[in-house]
Design a protein around this motif. Sequence first.
Motif: not given
Length: 448
Positions: A148-151, A169-175
């Motif tokens: 979850s911390e991977g950019l 992608a940001r809404k999907l909680q991707l960093n």
Amino acid sequence: WSPELSSDLYRIDGWGAPYFTVNSSGDISVRPHGTDTLPHQEIDLLKVVKKASDPINSGGLGLQLPLVVRFPDVLKNRLESLQSAFDYAVQSEGYEAHYQGVYPVKCNQDRFVVEDIVKFGSGFRFGLEAGSKPELLLAMSSLCKGSSEGLLVCNGFKDAEYISLALVARKLQLNTVIVLEQEEELDLVIDISRKMAVQPVIGLRAKLRTKHSGHFGSTSGEKGKFGLTTTQILRVVRKLKESGMLDCLQLLHFHIGSQIPSTELLADGVGEAAQVYSELVRLGAGMKFIDIGGGLGIDYDGTKSSDSDVSVGYGLQDYASTVVQAVRFVCNRKNVKHPVICSESGRAIVSHHSVLIFEAVSSTTTRSQELSSMSLHSFVEKLNDDARGDYRNLSAAAIRGEYDTCMLYADQLKQRCVDQFKDGNLDIEQLAAVDAVCDFVSKAIGAS
């Protein structure tokens, strides 16, 4: 002949270490875990190819050449080695933040490669970098199963569709970090993020003065194609401040060039970027990451040379330590909190892990012209004074058994004859004769 001579001829221990060597049977042997590979874990590449290409009714797989043979364990070892090198540098230098890598998908978009990198790298917070909409979709799909911390670093040209996708992608909680490479991209990011009610994380790519002059450095320097000049960076900062979004600017990205030849050049570029990072902190941006881009080179020919496009004059640990030292030095001097260091090493991660195997369809042999005493005399008669002097010196050195001197005069004689031929003073038969003389000398010395 012996396996040792074979290894020496092909320099395999130079360019192949620690993953490729010649085994006692004289075959290419793969060490999937690098220096930690145990003897029983080595893989004989010839046996792999035989199993793959033999007919099914003989117990093989019936595959036809050419084949690409992949070694996922080599990929895993490369990721672990890169992370270990930076972890050691961080600890030994007293650096107060961590390292987390990013794999640029463009380097090899093969599904199995990308998925393996995400799987093997999830414990290291390893992320992905995308430079186009298809790559972004691929990266989003893969990173859902990663750390979850991977950019998820979004580079490349960005239209409204690309930016919308990055914000999804940001809404999907991707960093996800949207890296600005053109100044006009900022207006789109501000506008679309407000419409979608998503707080973006923004990075910017700086166009550094440091230039990589080698074959792979054409996109570096202040006249490079990509990135923002210092004037454009200041305008971006001002616009973000006016929009109340300066805290969204969290990452500085730069790229000196692929296959960086020396740590001196690397230190120069990273040091300059760290100055820009510190200035962005001073201007009020919410900076957290410095992304040093790609450039970690591969020693393709095993020469460890910093003057070659196919080699580098440093190792993995030298690279990591140089980066950490350069960032720490600038940040300490400017009293700036140490940023998380990211890198986008592509070739350094994937280059060793796959082998292309193809059939040899033909071979050539060089047969030199046979020279009789008469034709040799005729050849010498047509030489000019300087070339004839070389021939006499060659003969005298041969009689004395001075073989290095023989080769020196043979090369000199050949070059003089080539010059005579270019000037029209030597015919093609004579040019072939000098080749025969030099081949004869070379073989005679080798035989002795």
